[in-house]
Scaffold this motif. Structure first.
Motif, PDB file in Angstrom:
ATOM      1  N   ASP A 102       4.376  26.937  -0.102  1.00 14.56           N
ATOM      2  CA  ASP A 102       5.679  27.637   1.467  1.00 14.56           C
ATOM      3  C   ASP A 102       6.701  27.266   0.837  1.00 14.56           C
ATOM      4  OD1 ASP A 102       2.330  28.521   1.535  1.00 14.56           O
ATOM      5  OD2 ASP A 102       1.978  26.795   3.182  1.00 14.56           O
ATOM      6  N   ASP A 103       6.541  25.939   1.467  1.00 12.87           N
ATOM      7  CA  ASP A 103       8.097  25.048   1.197  1.00 12.87           C
ATOM      8  C   ASP A 103       8.991  25.648  -0.289  1.00 12.87           C
ATOM      9  OD1 ASP A 103       7.537  24.307   3.597  1.00 12.87           O
ATOM     10  OD2 ASP A 103       6.123  22.663   2.620  1.00 12.87           O
ATOM     11  N   GLU A 104       8.151  25.634  -1.173  1.00 12.86           N
ATOM     12  CA  GLU A 104       9.868  26.084  -2.308  1.00 12.86           C
ATOM     13  C   GLU A 104       9.465  25.194  -2.790  1.00 12.86           C
ATOM     14  OE1 GLU A 104      10.807  29.856  -1.820  1.00 12.86           O
ATOM     15  OE2 GLU A 104       8.952  30.754  -2.523  1.00 12.86           O
ATOM     16  N   VAL A 105       9.340  23.581  -3.077  1.00 15.33           N
ATOM     17  CA  VAL A 105      10.509  22.463  -2.991  1.00 15.33           C
ATOM     18  C   VAL A 105      10.795  22.778  -4.564  1.00 15.33           C
ATOM     19  CG1 VAL A 105      10.004  21.337  -1.243  1.00 15.33           C
ATOM     20  CG2 VAL A 105       8.598  21.383  -2.928  1.00 15.33           C
ATOM     21  N   VAL A 106      11.907  22.033  -5.040  1.00 15.42           N
ATOM     22  CA  VAL A 106      12.440  21.705  -6.340  1.00 15.42           C
ATOM     23  C   VAL A 106      11.605  20.662  -7.190  1.00 15.42           C
ATOM     24  CG1 VAL A 106      14.021  23.107  -6.397  1.00 15.42           C
ATOM     25  CG2 VAL A 106      14.694  21.443  -6.163  1.00 15.42           C
ATOM     26  N   ALA A 107      11.857  19.674  -5.936  1.00 15.43           N
ATOM     27  CA  ALA A 107      12.202  18.328  -6.346  1.00 15.43           C
ATOM     28  C   ALA A 107      10.577  17.366  -5.404  1.00 15.43           C
ATOM     29  CB  ALA A 107      12.903  17.334  -6.565  1.00 15.43           C
ATOM     30  N   MET A 108      10.354  16.441  -5.785  1.00 11.63           N
ATOM     31  CA  MET A 108       9.768  15.547  -4.697  1.00 11.63           C
ATOM     32  C   MET A 108      10.307  13.990  -5.155  1.00 11.63           C
ATOM     33  SD  MET A 108       6.340  15.030  -2.691  1.00 11.63           S
ATOM     34  CE  MET A 108       5.236  13.862  -2.469  1.00 11.63           C
ATOM     35  N   VAL A 109       9.899  13.502  -3.798  1.00 16.22           N
ATOM     36  CA  VAL A 109       9.971  12.022  -3.986  1.00 16.22           C
ATOM     37  C   VAL A 109       8.695  11.910  -2.855  1.00 16.22           C
ATOM     38  CG1 VAL A 109      11.866   9.701  -3.620  1.00 16.22           C
ATOM     39  CG2 VAL A 109      12.342  12.000  -4.249  1.00 16.22           C
ATOM     40  N   GLY A 110       8.300  10.931  -3.410  1.00 20.73           N
ATOM     41  CA  GLY A 110       7.063   9.975  -2.042  1.00 20.73           C
ATOM     42  C   GLY A 110       5.972  10.442  -2.606  1.00 20.73           C
ATOM     43  N   GLY A 111       4.224   9.714  -1.761  1.00 20.65           N
ATOM     44  CA  GLY A 111       3.737   9.401  -2.983  1.00 20.65           C
ATOM     45  C   GLY A 111       3.078   7.925  -1.993  1.00 20.65           C
ATOM     46  N   THR A 112       2.991   6.910  -0.978  1.00 17.42           N
ATOM     47  CA  THR A 112       3.443   5.702  -0.487  1.00 17.42           C
ATOM     48  C   THR A 112       2.186   4.645  -1.120  1.00 17.42           C
ATOM     49  OG1 THR A 112       3.744   6.645   1.731  1.00 17.42           O
ATOM     50  CG2 THR A 112       3.045   4.114   1.472  1.00 17.42           C
ATOM     51  N   THR A 113       1.520   5.375  -1.836  1.00 17.34           N
ATOM     52  CA  THR A 113      -0.091   4.667  -2.391  1.00 17.34           C
ATOM     53  C   THR A 113      -0.891   5.543  -3.885  1.00 17.34           C
ATOM     54  OG1 THR A 113      -2.055   5.638  -1.378  1.00 17.34           O
ATOM     55  CG2 THR A 113      -1.054   3.622   0.016  1.00 17.34           C
ATOM     56  N   THR A 114      -1.192   4.235  -4.118  1.00 18.50           N
ATOM     57  CA  THR A 114      -1.820   4.986  -5.910  1.00 18.50           C
ATOM     58  C   THR A 114      -2.872   5.491  -5.248  1.00 18.50           C
ATOM     59  OG1 THR A 114      -1.094   2.688  -7.190  1.00 18.50           O
ATOM     60  CG2 THR A 114      -2.647   3.778  -7.762  1.00 18.50           C
ATOM     61  N   ALA A 175      -8.489 -18.532  -9.278  1.00 18.86           N
ATOM     62  CA  ALA A 175      -9.350 -17.902  -9.416  1.00 18.86           C
ATOM     63  C   ALA A 175      -8.887 -16.500  -8.418  1.00 18.86           C
ATOM     64  CB  ALA A 175      -9.894 -18.529  -8.033  1.00 18.86           C
ATOM     65  N   LEU A 176      -9.102 -15.632  -8.701  1.00 18.24           N
ATOM     66  CA  LEU A 176      -8.797 -14.153  -7.996  1.00 18.24           C
ATOM     67  C   LEU A 176      -9.393 -13.301  -6.746  1.00 18.24           C
ATOM     68  CD1 LEU A 176      -8.789 -11.836 -11.318  1.00 18.24           C
ATOM     69  CD2 LEU A 176      -6.945 -12.646  -9.789  1.00 18.24           C
ATOM     70  N   ILE A 177      -8.511 -13.289  -6.038  1.00 24.11           N
ATOM     71  CA  ILE A 177      -9.825 -12.616  -5.010  1.00 24.11           C
ATOM     72  C   ILE A 177      -8.798 -11.653  -5.123  1.00 24.11           C
ATOM     73  CG2 ILE A 177      -7.970 -14.465  -2.864  1.00 24.11           C
ATOM     74  CD1 ILE A 177     -10.405 -13.798  -1.126  1.00 24.11           C
ATOM     75  N   SER A 178      -9.271 -10.005  -4.986  1.00 22.51           N
ATOM     76  CA  SER A 178      -9.107  -8.707  -4.762  1.00 22.51           C
ATOM     77  C   SER A 178      -9.268  -8.246  -3.556  1.00 22.51           C
ATOM     78  CB  SER A 178      -8.834  -8.433  -6.896  1.00 22.51           C
ATOM     79  OG  SER A 178      -8.491  -8.956  -7.336  1.00 22.51           O
ATOM     80  N   GLY A 179      -8.573  -7.444  -3.314  1.00 21.08           N
ATOM     81  CA  GLY A 179      -8.661  -6.262  -2.506  1.00 21.08           C
ATOM     82  C   GLY A 179      -9.941  -5.548  -2.941  1.00 21.08           C
ATOM     83  N   THR A 180     -10.137  -4.510  -2.727  1.00 20.26           N
ATOM     84  CA  THR A 180     -10.987  -3.533  -3.148  1.00 20.26           C
ATOM     85  C   THR A 180     -10.779  -1.984  -3.453  1.00 20.26           C
ATOM     86  OG1 THR A 180     -12.620  -2.960  -1.302  1.00 20.26           O
ATOM     87  CG2 THR A 180     -13.217  -4.328  -3.347  1.00 20.26           C
ATOM     88  N   ASP A 181      -9.440  -2.021  -2.417  1.00 20.20           N
ATOM     89  CA  ASP A 181      -8.844  -0.584  -2.716  1.00 20.20           C
ATOM     90  C   ASP A 181      -8.359  -0.107  -3.824  1.00 20.20           C
ATOM     91  OD1 ASP A 181      -6.738  -3.008  -1.409  1.00 20.20           O
ATOM     92  OD2 ASP A 181      -6.024  -1.612  -2.561  1.00 20.20           O
ATOM     93  N   GLY A 182      -7.449   0.925  -3.985  1.00 19.30           N
ATOM     94  CA  GLY A 182      -6.552   1.292  -5.306  1.00 19.30           C
ATOM     95  C   GLY A 182      -5.991   0.540  -5.849  1.00 19.30           C
TER      96      GLY A 182
END
Length: 392
Positions: A102-114, A175-182
């Motif tokens: 719809d918007d017909e962009v020529v480029a994209m900058v974004g995507g905050t999260t993985t 020791a690792l303690i990790s989030g389970t998000d992406g």
């Protein structure tokens, strides 16, 4: 390369920042010459990742406003078409499709999260639109995709920087303690994969969910694990701040390392006094005022920090810096390509060499769509409620 960023008020509109096309048409010119260069953005400006997406959105709008005051790109105004996905991957993909169809962009900058980035990648790959992501996961650029690039360091690079520091301090068992998000899952996997290269092993491996409000049980297990010399928390959002507070409440005295995913003043504010002594890898932006005059990044990080804080009244964050580098790399590529054809812009991004940004100095190739190494990270420590270069 020179910057095109300067102080200026933020726009109130969330989507359109281009000059009115009709006003731009002068006698003797064609309508096509005045048509805006449309650049898309899909960010998590609200929702659980808003602390990442909000400074990104503010930065993009401020940058494009300034760019238009300076004449735009290739003599045309720039229009930023921005959507807020609220951190929802399905919404991100829907907006990506809208930007293309719809918007017909020529480029994209974004995507905050993985997660939101990965959801959008097929849309831009299939349509042949260059996409510079602002997210951290290594899977965004490994394997390399033809039209996809990114500005933040990868989680693998962050692991390498952390382990370099640990090795220098004589730390061999952690020791690792990790989030389970992406993000958390990805960085945990990368850290486990490379830690052996530094003579480091994991004696404990705990995790927590994105909505967990108390990590005391996991930290108690770590506390009771023999031989642990330090703790590493791959994660972003509020989780690492909770881990840090629980860590202090349990009286753990071991060195605590966080990821580059929490490299902002908001982490220090959320964690409070418990953050004292925490170490993490981060771009030079967080210590702009502490850089030496000979540092090649000092001028650009100081200029961006000054402009952003003057315009927003908020402290600068590395996440806004990722957006600055993304839009600056895109604008630079359009100028060098002397074209708004997506394929030519893509080629120019891939040929970027020695571009000094606020996150690092970018040199991309056909086999590297990030262009940053571990040397562009700075190891920082929190002292007195602020970031300082970590002592050896």
């Amino acid at each position: 390369m020179g910057t095109h960023f300067a102080p200026g008020p933020l726009l109130r509109a969330a989507v359109l920042v281009a000059a009115t096309a009709a006003a731009a048409i002068l006698p003797g010119t064609t309508a096509s010459a005045a048509d805006p260069v449309k650049i898309g953005a899909v960010l998590s400006a609200t929702g659980p990742a808003a602390f990442l997406g909000d400074p990104e959105a503010r930065t993009l709008k401020l940058y494009v406003e300034t760019l238009n005051k300076e004449g735009g790109l290739l003599g045309r105004p720039v229009e930023l078409v921005l959507y807020d996905d609220g951190g929802d991957a399905s919404k991100a993909r829907t907006f990506a499709t809208r930007l293309v169809e719809d918007d017909e962009v020529v480029a994209m900058v974004g995507g905050t999260t993985t997660g939101t980035t990965m959801a959008m990648i097929p849309v831009f790959e299939d349509s042949g639109i260059p996409f510079i992501s602002l997210a951290g996961g290594i899977e965004i650029v490994d394997p390399v995709r033809e039209f996809v690039f990114k500005t933040p360091h990868t989680d693998k690079t962050a692991c390498q920087k952390i382990f370099q520091d640990m090795k220098a301090r004589g730390i061999a068992k952690i020791a690792l303690i990790s989030g389970t998000d992406g993000f958390g899952k990805s960085m945990r996997g990368q850290c486990l994969a490379v830690m052996g290269d530094y003579g480091i092993s994991a004696a404990a491996d705990e995790s927590y969910g994105p909505t967990d409000a108390d990590m005391t049980p996991q930290l108690n297990k770590i506390k009771n694990t023999a031989g642990v010399q330090a703790v590493l928390n791959p994660g972003f959002g509020q989780g690492p701040a909770i881990v840090t507070r629980n860590y202090a409440q349990l009286g753990l005295q071991l060195p605590l390392y966080q990821s580059h995913g929490v490299a902002s003043k908001s982490f220090i504010e959320l964690a409070g006094p418990a953050a004292e002594g925490v170490r993490l890898p981060a771009p030079a932006l967080l210590i702009a005022g502490k850089l030496g005059d000979a540092d090649p990044q000092k001028a650009i990080v100081t200029k961006y920090k000054t402009a952003y804080e003057a315009a927003t009244g908020q402290p600068v964050s590395t996440f806004g810096g990722y957006a600055f580098d993304g839009i600056e790399l895109m604008a630079d590529a359009i100028r060098r390509a002397n074209s708004t054809e997506p394929a030519k812009i893509r080629d120019a991004i891939e040929q970027t060499s020695g571009h000094v940004g606020v996150t690092g100095i970018y040199t991309m190739t056909a086999g590297d769509h990030l262009g940053l190494g571990a040397d562009s990270f700075r190891m920082l420590e929190i002292k007195g409620g602020d970031w300082v270069p970590a002592a050896p």
